[in-house]
Design a protein around this motif. Structure first.
Motif, PDB file in Angstrom:
ATOM      1  N   GLY A  33       0.800  -1.222   0.000  1.00 17.70           N
ATOM      2  CA  GLY A  33       0.000   0.000   0.000  1.00 17.70           C
ATOM      3  C   GLY A  33       0.831   1.270   0.000  1.00 17.70           C
ATOM      4  N   GLY A  34       2.143   1.142  -0.021  1.00 13.37           N
ATOM      5  CA  GLY A  34       3.012   2.313  -0.024  1.00 13.37           C
ATOM      6  C   GLY A  34       2.807   3.162  -1.271  1.00 13.37           C
ATOM      7  N   ASP A  35       2.872   4.488  -1.088  1.00 16.31           N
ATOM      8  CA  ASP A  35       2.612   5.404  -2.197  1.00 16.31           C
ATOM      9  C   ASP A  35       3.864   6.205  -2.549  1.00 16.31           C
ATOM     10  OD1 ASP A  35       2.838   7.102  -0.040  1.00 16.31           O
ATOM     11  OD2 ASP A  35       0.758   7.787  -0.081  1.00 16.31           O
ATOM     12  N   GLU A  36       3.678   7.218  -3.383  1.00 15.92           N
ATOM     13  CA  GLU A  36       4.804   8.042  -3.826  1.00 15.92           C
ATOM     14  C   GLU A  36       5.523   8.693  -2.650  1.00 15.92           C
ATOM     15  OE1 GLU A  36       5.526  12.072  -6.551  1.00 15.92           O
ATOM     16  OE2 GLU A  36       3.712  10.874  -6.824  1.00 15.92           O
ATOM     17  N   ALA A  37       4.769   9.151  -1.661  1.00 11.38           N
ATOM     18  CA  ALA A  37       5.391   9.776  -0.490  1.00 11.38           C
ATOM     19  C   ALA A  37       6.274   8.788   0.257  1.00 11.38           C
ATOM     20  CB  ALA A  37       4.315  10.335   0.438  1.00 11.38           C
ATOM     21  N   ALA A  38       5.826   7.542   0.345  1.00 14.44           N
ATOM     22  CA  ALA A  38       6.630   6.516   1.015  1.00 14.44           C
ATOM     23  C   ALA A  38       7.914   6.233   0.240  1.00 14.44           C
ATOM     24  CB  ALA A  38       5.809   5.239   1.169  1.00 14.44           C
ATOM     25  N   VAL A  39       7.822   6.222  -1.083  1.00 16.46           N
ATOM     26  CA  VAL A  39       9.015   6.041  -1.912  1.00 16.46           C
ATOM     27  C   VAL A  39       9.990   7.192  -1.673  1.00 16.46           C
ATOM     28  CG1 VAL A  39       9.888   6.017  -4.284  1.00 16.46           C
ATOM     29  CG2 VAL A  39       7.858   4.679  -3.682  1.00 16.46           C
ATOM     30  N   ASP A  40       9.456   8.422  -1.665  1.00 20.39           N
ATOM     31  CA  ASP A  40      10.301   9.599  -1.419  1.00 20.39           C
ATOM     32  C   ASP A  40      11.034   9.478  -0.086  1.00 20.39           C
ATOM     33  OD1 ASP A  40       9.261  10.552  -3.771  1.00 20.39           O
ATOM     34  OD2 ASP A  40       8.049  12.140  -2.857  1.00 20.39           O
ATOM     35  N   HIS A  41      10.322   9.038   0.939  1.00 18.73           N
ATOM     36  CA  HIS A  41      10.912   8.934   2.284  1.00 18.73           C
ATOM     37  C   HIS A  41      12.041   7.906   2.312  1.00 18.73           C
ATOM     38  CE1 HIS A  41      11.265   8.756   6.634  1.00 18.73           C
ATOM     39  NE2 HIS A  41      11.140   7.435   6.547  1.00 18.73           N
ATOM     40  N   ILE A  42      11.801   6.742   1.721  1.00 18.32           N
ATOM     41  CA  ILE A  42      12.819   5.689   1.723  1.00 18.32           C
ATOM     42  C   ILE A  42      14.051   6.134   0.940  1.00 18.32           C
ATOM     43  CG2 ILE A  42      13.340   3.362   0.868  1.00 18.32           C
ATOM     44  CD1 ILE A  42      10.421   2.635   1.563  1.00 18.32           C
ATOM     45  N   MET A  43      13.843   6.807  -0.174  1.00 20.27           N
ATOM     46  CA  MET A  43      14.966   7.268  -0.986  1.00 20.27           C
ATOM     47  C   MET A  43      15.826   8.273  -0.225  1.00 20.27           C
ATOM     48  SD  MET A  43      14.974   5.792  -4.043  1.00 20.27           S
ATOM     49  CE  MET A  43      15.744   6.919  -5.195  1.00 20.27           C
ATOM     50  N   ALA A  44      15.177   9.149   0.535  1.00 16.10           N
ATOM     51  CA  ALA A  44      15.905  10.179   1.270  1.00 16.10           C
ATOM     52  C   ALA A  44      16.604   9.634   2.507  1.00 16.10           C
ATOM     53  CB  ALA A  44      14.951  11.304   1.665  1.00 16.10           C
ATOM     54  N   ALA A  45      16.112   8.527   3.041  1.00 19.45           N
ATOM     55  CA  ALA A  45      16.608   8.023   4.318  1.00 19.45           C
ATOM     56  C   ALA A  45      17.649   6.920   4.192  1.00 19.45           C
ATOM     57  CB  ALA A  45      15.431   7.512   5.154  1.00 19.45           C
ATOM     58  N   ASN A  46      17.949   6.477   2.961  1.00 20.14           N
ATOM     59  CA  ASN A  46      18.858   5.350   2.782  1.00 20.14           C
ATOM     60  C   ASN A  46      19.906   5.624   1.698  1.00 20.14           C
ATOM     61  OD1 ASN A  46      17.552   2.839   4.344  1.00 20.14           O
ATOM     62  ND2 ASN A  46      15.884   4.058   3.453  1.00 20.14           N
ATOM     63  N   GLN A  47      21.048   4.980   1.843  1.00 19.11           N
ATOM     64  CA  GLN A  47      22.095   5.036   0.827  1.00 19.11           C
ATOM     65  C   GLN A  47      21.806   3.939  -0.200  1.00 19.11           C
ATOM     66  OE1 GLN A  47      24.838   7.336   0.752  1.00 19.11           O
ATOM     67  NE2 GLN A  47      23.446   8.307   2.213  1.00 19.11           N
ATOM     68  N   ILE A  48      21.001   4.274  -1.186  1.00 19.96           N
ATOM     69  CA  ILE A  48      20.524   3.303  -2.167  1.00 19.96           C
ATOM     70  C   ILE A  48      21.374   3.366  -3.432  1.00 19.96           C
ATOM     71  CG2 ILE A  48      18.585   2.741  -3.701  1.00 19.96           C
ATOM     72  CD1 ILE A  48      16.763   3.759  -1.365  1.00 19.96           C
ATOM     73  N   ASP A  49      21.819   2.213  -3.890  1.00 25.00           N
ATOM     74  CA  ASP A  49      22.611   2.149  -5.119  1.00 25.00           C
ATOM     75  C   ASP A  49      21.744   2.016  -6.364  1.00 25.00           C
ATOM     76  OD1 ASP A  49      25.452   2.021  -4.065  1.00 25.00           O
ATOM     77  OD2 ASP A  49      24.551   0.339  -2.981  1.00 25.00           O
ATOM     78  N   ALA A  50      20.634   1.299  -6.238  1.00 20.77           N
ATOM     79  CA  ALA A  50      19.794   1.029  -7.403  1.00 20.77           C
ATOM     80  C   ALA A  50      18.342   0.903  -6.991  1.00 20.77           C
ATOM     81  CB  ALA A  50      20.254  -0.247  -8.099  1.00 20.77           C
ATOM     82  N   VAL A  51      17.453   1.264  -7.913  1.00 15.84           N
ATOM     83  CA  VAL A  51      16.011   1.100  -7.712  1.00 15.84           C
ATOM     84  C   VAL A  51      15.477   0.175  -8.791  1.00 15.84           C
ATOM     85  CG1 VAL A  51      13.751   2.223  -7.744  1.00 15.84           C
ATOM     86  CG2 VAL A  51      15.685   3.363  -6.637  1.00 15.84           C
ATOM     87  N   ILE A  52      14.700  -0.809  -8.364  1.00 20.16           N
ATOM     88  CA  ILE A  52      13.893  -1.600  -9.292  1.00 20.16           C
ATOM     89  C   ILE A  52      12.467  -1.111  -9.121  1.00 20.16           C
ATOM     90  CG2 ILE A  52      13.011  -3.893  -9.846  1.00 20.16           C
ATOM     91  CD1 ILE A  52      15.712  -5.031  -8.998  1.00 20.16           C
ATOM     92  N   SER A  53      11.952  -0.471 -10.163  1.00 19.75           N
ATOM     93  CA  SER A  53      10.682   0.240 -10.087  1.00 19.75           C
ATOM     94  C   SER A  53       9.530  -0.616 -10.585  1.00 19.75           C
ATOM     95  CB  SER A  53      10.765   1.533 -10.913  1.00 19.75           C
ATOM     96  OG  SER A  53       9.533   2.191 -10.959  1.00 19.75           O
ATOM     97  N   ARG A  54       8.487  -0.705  -9.764  1.00 23.60           N
ATOM     98  CA  ARG A  54       7.272  -1.391 -10.184  1.00 23.60           C
ATOM     99  C   ARG A  54       6.273  -0.345 -10.687  1.00 23.60           C
ATOM    100  NH1 ARG A  54       6.586  -6.748  -8.415  1.00 23.60           N
ATOM    101  NH2 ARG A  54       4.759  -6.664  -9.753  1.00 23.60           N
TER     102      ARG A  54
END
Length: 330
Positions: A33-54
């Motif tokens: 049920g996560g939405d765009e805002a949840a994606v934004d939060h996770i991206m800002a809070a983690n050192q992410i190397d890659a995204v696999i987008s659904r």
């Protein structure tokens, strides 16, 4: 080196998970049920190397908030939910998984075509409501012409099935790097040239500035009377108001839609109340086999790039995609 991979869904097919886990990756999932805002939060809070987008939007804001982001792969081929321009501005490649779901989508398009031509969904609903309603005015497809807007792997697989049914096949491909057409398909030079011969018009193009609203009132007017529209591409490729008008006015025999402008479709959408419309919830590419292959391909896309072994240039959708092979992307 262990990479952190963010998957914008609550689950990922085991075939893709195994590829990533074998490489020692740390996986972050989006809550159900996560939405765009949840994606934004996770991206800002983690050192992410890659995204696999659904399916959830990967915005410019999310991309900008994650300095460590190096690569994005879509789980599929449609990138309308990814801000490709924002990724491009940061030299972040965006890959897709061409061909991974082609058979699945082609079979869905064929199923919708048959359901429309023989009014299968309507008769099913009638019988279940206690009425023995026998539609005897269905259309035989043999001898009719399938018109393909887009003649890539999906379109060609659909064409093969329709040729076996005795249909003729014509196609216009706007040139998105697709493979050369197969024997039996008559290529034309424009959509306007394709429309008058298309008893069944099937859409297989991505959504972009050139294809948004491509099939509008003028297009419907150019189709043969009582044509069928099949859309397994993106809902916004079709002017929905014009589609509804053509269906209600009898210009179209039927429409089979795996995708609509709003998803989920809004309760007040007239398409829900038209007996000559067959609707499915954007699942053309969602067979078990296709989900497995898309997950595997998306995982291989991001790992390959991170390890300095980028996927084929045809899998990259950035405007400067050849830069990957010229070493411009970090």
């Amino acid at each position: 080196m262990a990479y952190t991979i963010f998957i914008t869904a609550s689950a990922f097919h085991p075939k893709g998970v195994s590829v990533l886990e074998a490489a020692g990756c740390r996986l972050i999932y989006l809550d159900a049920g996560g939405d765009e805002a949840a994606v934004d939060h996770i991206m800002a809070a983690n050192q992410i190397d890659a995204v696999i987008s659904r399916t959830v939007t990967l915005s410019a804001r999310a991309i900008a908030s994650c300095p460590s982001l190096k690569v994005i792969s879509k789980h599929g081929v449609g990138v309308s939910n990814i801000d490709v321009a924002a990724a491009t501005a940061r030299n972040i490649p965006v890959f897709v998984t061409p061909g991974a779901n082609a058979q699945s989508v082609a079979e869905m398009a064929l199923g919708l075509m048959l359901a429309c031509a023989r009014k299968i969904a309507w008769m099913d609903a009638e019988i279940k409501d206690g009425r023995w309603s026998r539609a005897q005015d269905g259309l035989e497809l043999s001898g009719r012409t399938l018109g393909l807007v887009g003649c890539g792997q999906i379109g060609q697989r659909l064409a093969k099935a329709c040729l076996a049914l005795g249909m003729n096949v014509a196609a216009y491909d706007p040139g998105y790097g697709r493979v050369a057409p197969m024997d039996g398909i008559s290529m034309v030079g424009s959509v306007d040239e394709l429309l008058p011969v298309s008893d069944v018009l099937s859409l297989h193009v991505p959504l972009n500035a050139h294809t948004r609203g491509l099939i509008d009132a003028d297009a419907f007017a150019k189709l043969p009377n009582q044509a069928i529209l099949i859309n397994t591409a993106r809902g916004e490729v079709v002017d929905e108001a014009a589609l509804i008008s053509a269906l209600k006015g009898g210009r179209l025999f039927a429409a089979g839609l795996d995708t609509t402008a709003d998803e989920p479709i809004l309760p007040d959408n007239e398409l829900l109340r038209l007996a000559n419309v067959v609707l499915t919830p954007h699942v053309g590419g969602s067979t078990l086999a296709a989900l497995a292959e898309m997950a595997k391909s998306a995982a291989e896309n991001v790992l390959g790039f991170l390890k300095g072994e980028p996927p084929p240039i045809s899998a990259c959708v950035n405007p400067q995609n050849d830069a990957i092979h010229k070493g411009v992307f970090p």
